[in-house]
Scaffold this motif. Sequence first.
Motif, PDB file in Angstrom:
ATOM      1  N   ASP A   1       0.852  -1.191   0.000  1.00  0.00           N
ATOM      2  CA  ASP A   1       0.000   0.000   0.000  1.00  0.00           C
ATOM      3  C   ASP A   1       0.881   1.231   0.000  1.00  0.00           C
ATOM      4  O   ASP A   1       1.802   1.330   0.813  1.00  0.00           O
ATOM      5  N   ALA A   2       0.613   2.141  -0.907  1.00  0.00           N
ATOM      6  CA  ALA A   2       1.437   3.345  -0.942  1.00  0.00           C
ATOM      7  C   ALA A   2       0.707   4.470  -1.657  1.00  0.00           C
ATOM      8  O   ALA A   2      -0.111   4.232  -2.546  1.00  0.00           O
TER       9      ALA A   2
ATOM     10  N   ASN B   1      -3.911   6.997  -3.349  1.00  0.00           N
ATOM     11  CA  ASN B   1      -3.438   5.938  -2.468  1.00  0.00           C
ATOM     12  C   ASN B   1      -3.950   4.623  -3.023  1.00  0.00           C
ATOM     13  O   ASN B   1      -5.135   4.507  -3.307  1.00  0.00           O
ATOM     14  N   ALA B   2      -3.082   3.655  -3.199  1.00  0.00           N
ATOM     15  CA  ALA B   2      -3.533   2.406  -3.819  1.00  0.00           C
ATOM     16  C   ALA B   2      -2.883   1.201  -3.171  1.00  0.00           C
ATOM     17  O   ALA B   2      -1.840   1.305  -2.521  1.00  0.00           O
ATOM     18  N   ARG B   3      -3.547   0.070  -3.364  1.00  0.00           N
ATOM     19  CA  ARG B   3      -2.951  -1.224  -3.054  1.00  0.00           C
ATOM     20  C   ARG B   3      -2.388  -1.729  -4.375  1.00  0.00           C
ATOM     21  O   ARG B   3      -3.112  -2.040  -5.309  1.00  0.00           O
ATOM     22  N   TRP B   4      -1.073  -1.733  -4.435  1.00  0.00           N
ATOM     23  CA  TRP B   4      -0.389  -2.071  -5.682  1.00  0.00           C
ATOM     24  C   TRP B   4       0.052  -3.526  -5.669  1.00  0.00           C
ATOM     25  O   TRP B   4       0.271  -4.102  -4.601  1.00  0.00           O
ATOM     26  N   THR B   5       0.211  -4.103  -6.852  1.00  0.00           N
ATOM     27  CA  THR B   5       0.827  -5.419  -6.984  1.00  0.00           C
ATOM     28  C   THR B   5       2.084  -5.208  -7.812  1.00  0.00           C
ATOM     29  O   THR B   5       2.012  -4.634  -8.905  1.00  0.00           O
TER      30      THR B   5
ATOM     31  N   TYR C   1       9.527  -1.135  -6.949  1.00  0.00           N
ATOM     32  CA  TYR C   1       8.734  -2.258  -7.452  1.00  0.00           C
ATOM     33  C   TYR C   1       8.489  -2.070  -8.939  1.00  0.00           C
ATOM     34  O   TYR C   1       8.257  -0.949  -9.398  1.00  0.00           O
ATOM     35  N   VAL C   2       8.506  -3.192  -9.673  1.00  0.00           N
ATOM     36  CA  VAL C   2       7.961  -3.150 -11.022  1.00  0.00           C
ATOM     37  C   VAL C   2       6.500  -3.518 -10.858  1.00  0.00           C
ATOM     38  O   VAL C   2       6.145  -4.670 -10.608  1.00  0.00           O
ATOM     39  N   VAL C   3       5.650  -2.497 -10.931  1.00  0.00           N
ATOM     40  CA  VAL C   3       4.231  -2.651 -10.610  1.00  0.00           C
ATOM     41  C   VAL C   3       3.479  -3.191 -11.819  1.00  0.00           C
ATOM     42  O   VAL C   3       3.670  -2.728 -12.947  1.00  0.00           O
ATOM     43  N   VAL C   4       2.626  -4.183 -11.563  1.00  0.00           N
ATOM     44  CA  VAL C   4       1.796  -4.745 -12.627  1.00  0.00           C
ATOM     45  C   VAL C   4       0.306  -4.586 -12.337  1.00  0.00           C
ATOM     46  O   VAL C   4      -0.520  -4.780 -13.229  1.00  0.00           O
ATOM     47  N   GLY C   5      -0.033  -4.244 -11.107  1.00  0.00           N
ATOM     48  CA  GLY C   5      -1.454  -4.159 -10.777  1.00  0.00           C
ATOM     49  C   GLY C   5      -1.757  -3.068  -9.768  1.00  0.00           C
ATOM     50  O   GLY C   5      -0.888  -2.588  -9.037  1.00  0.00           O
ATOM     51  N   MET C   6      -3.018  -2.708  -9.775  1.00  0.00           N
ATOM     52  CA  MET C   6      -3.507  -1.626  -8.924  1.00  0.00           C
ATOM     53  C   MET C   6      -4.907  -2.040  -8.495  1.00  0.00           C
ATOM     54  O   MET C   6      -5.717  -2.412  -9.347  1.00  0.00           O
ATOM     55  N   GLY C   7      -5.172  -2.046  -7.214  1.00  0.00           N
ATOM     56  CA  GLY C   7      -6.509  -2.417  -6.754  1.00  0.00           C
ATOM     57  C   GLY C   7      -6.901  -3.825  -7.167  1.00  0.00           C
ATOM     58  O   GLY C   7      -8.068  -4.080  -7.459  1.00  0.00           O
ATOM     59  N   GLY C   8      -5.934  -4.754  -7.227  1.00  0.00           N
ATOM     60  CA  GLY C   8      -6.237  -6.152  -7.541  1.00  0.00           C
ATOM     61  C   GLY C   8      -6.461  -6.433  -9.015  1.00  0.00           C
ATOM     62  O   GLY C   8      -6.774  -7.560  -9.398  1.00  0.00           O
TER      63      GLY C   8
ATOM     64  N   ALA D   1      -4.466   1.097 -19.142  1.00  0.00           N
ATOM     65  CA  ALA D   1      -3.573   1.757 -20.091  1.00  0.00           C
ATOM     66  C   ALA D   1      -3.101   3.099 -19.529  1.00  0.00           C
ATOM     67  O   ALA D   1      -1.918   3.430 -19.580  1.00  0.00           O
ATOM     68  N   ALA D   2      -4.011   3.860 -18.943  1.00  0.00           N
ATOM     69  CA  ALA D   2      -3.654   5.189 -18.443  1.00  0.00           C
ATOM     70  C   ALA D   2      -2.598   5.109 -17.349  1.00  0.00           C
ATOM     71  O   ALA D   2      -1.764   6.000 -17.218  1.00  0.00           O
ATOM     72  N   HIS D   3      -2.640   4.040 -16.552  1.00  0.00           N
ATOM     73  CA  HIS D   3      -1.705   3.936 -15.431  1.00  0.00           C
ATOM     74  C   HIS D   3      -0.470   3.087 -15.756  1.00  0.00           C
ATOM     75  O   HIS D   3       0.260   2.713 -14.852  1.00  0.00           O
ATOM     76  N   GLY D   4      -0.281   2.759 -17.044  1.00  0.00           N
ATOM     77  CA  GLY D   4       1.019   2.201 -17.422  1.00  0.00           C
ATOM     78  C   GLY D   4       1.062   0.749 -17.839  1.00  0.00           C
ATOM     79  O   GLY D   4       2.145   0.156 -17.859  1.00  0.00           O
ATOM     80  N   PHE D   5      -0.071   0.144 -18.190  1.00  0.00           N
ATOM     81  CA  PHE D   5      -0.056  -1.255 -18.602  1.00  0.00           C
ATOM     82  C   PHE D   5       1.006  -1.492 -19.671  1.00  0.00           C
ATOM     83  O   PHE D   5       1.115  -0.690 -20.577  1.00  0.00           O
ATOM     84  N   PRO D   6       1.768  -2.575 -19.605  1.00  0.00           N
ATOM     85  CA  PRO D   6       1.623  -3.688 -18.666  1.00  0.00           C
ATOM     86  C   PRO D   6       2.401  -3.528 -17.358  1.00  0.00           C
ATOM     87  O   PRO D   6       2.100  -4.240 -16.399  1.00  0.00           O
ATOM     88  N   ALA D   7       3.378  -2.633 -17.302  1.00  0.00           N
ATOM     89  CA  ALA D   7       4.181  -2.554 -16.082  1.00  0.00           C
ATOM     90  C   ALA D   7       4.756  -1.155 -15.938  1.00  0.00           C
ATOM     91  O   ALA D   7       4.916  -0.426 -16.921  1.00  0.00           O
TER      92      ALA D   7
END
Length: 484
Positions: free
Chosen positions: A249-250, A266-270, A313-320, A325-331
């Motif tokens: 969470d960050a 604020n999000a729960r990131w994966t 982190y190399v983030v791949v997910g947001m909110g599960g 696309a807007a937030h950077g898919f795929p990573a």
Amino acid sequence: MTGWRKGVLAALVGVGVVEGTAALLRSRSFLDAAGQVVVDSGPIPLVERTVQLLRTADKPVVRAAAGATLMAGGGLLGQLRRRPARDAVAVAAAAAAGVAAAQRRASSAAGTVQPRWHATAGAGAGAVATMAVLRGAPAAAAGAVGAASLVVAAQTQARRRIDQDAAFGKALAPTPVGRALRPAVDGAETWPGAVPLLTPVEEFYVTDVNMRPPLVDVARWRLAVHGRVASPLSLSYAQLLELGPVEFDAAMVCIHNRLGWSRVGNARWTGVPLRRILEAARPDGDAAVLVSRAVDGWECSFPLGLLDQLDGYVVVGMGGQALTAAHGFPARLFVPGLYGQYSGAKWLSGLRLQAAPNRDYWLPRGWPHGPARVRSLSRIDAPRHRAVVTAGLVDIVGVAWAPPVGVHGVDVAVNGSSWRSAELARELSPAAWRRWRAQLELPPGRHRIRVRCVAADGTVQEAEPRPPFPSGASGHHTVVVMAR
Ligand SMILES: Nc1nc2c(c(=O)[nH]1)N[C@H]1C(S)=C(S)[C@@H](COP(=O)(O)O)O[C@H]1N2
Ligand SMILES: [Mo]
């Protein structure tokens, strides 16, 4: 039809045909490409002022301005006496400039390269249509073609984005490994006016220099880890996920976030801990800088040593869900505690280790070499500025953030009085934001309410008001309310 009207119509039809063709061929919008030139080359004072005034409407306005400029150019051309050779040269020059703009920053990565003929075909069709109107094609028919093409273009763009986001979320939802985080509950659920503890993805601010997000073909996408490393990697999406994403969470904060603004979420990131990726790639002894690069060539960097203090982190997910696309898919690369523009690239295509400092996207535009750490800040969410409230006990609520160390306290002050501490909701994680509440007795009249926070390392939020450039806004968010 008067000359300038004919010229404007000719430009409108030309733009319509170009945009329609681009949408159908899945290539880049020329208006976006023209807007992108403006975004990339605007001087800092102008860019900063535009962001301040337009907030999140900046891109539609830039796109509309690009369209209006073309119409104006058409109008000027239309007013001149018709000389087919000169008309052809002017239209061809505009078309060539469009092709050049559309081919910029479309380099190298999966899913974003457009064959040059796509842009050329669109420009050619647009030029022919423009010339036809200038040479006297029936206005009603031409106008209908132009308008219909623009509608097709707009609809196709919108539909493609929605389809793509739906597909990402369903097909690719990344599964975190390891211990699941506890539910995101902090005890502030019933506080009236509080913003959600986790910002819904569709409300999460979007900031980037792209007129539209690159849509990346994940089947062809690779993450290259290269440069000063002993074992360069080229990871497919599946291979990246095999490295074991975790949840965290960050809060993510844009350096452009002004007092009271929402360029923070604020999000729960994966994400896959950067540490794991670097362990696999084995940086050389002289690797000093980590550069993250996007599929379109956008880059930012920070010293490798920073990872001794901050987690990346190399983030791949947001909110599960997989990233949109807007937030950077795929990573995307994300280092909680650094402002977004120093933290890492969305639409990540490469992590490059190097010995020398990097020429990041922002550097030639005047932003200082980072990395800029997030200044701890607090915000009042309710009551809103200039709200009218019932005199008596009033709930003041808001959020505060101080990533990565966390928020230790929040204070509020009414009118000239001294600071008094607010109640804090439970801490989700030190890197996340923290909700707070103060119940204040407000007699009838006008009240000026200020807030500040104290970070867990003891630093008190800076009182000195500063604009976002060059190191992030500071000062106290203040609202004025009227109690009746
Ligand atoms: N490729 C790319 N990555 C980027 C940017 C960009 O313009 N291009 N903007 C950065 C900035 S300024 C911020 S604040 C964050 C915003 O991420 P968000 O849009 O998901 O909120 O992304 C960062 N990563
Ligand atoms: Mo940003």
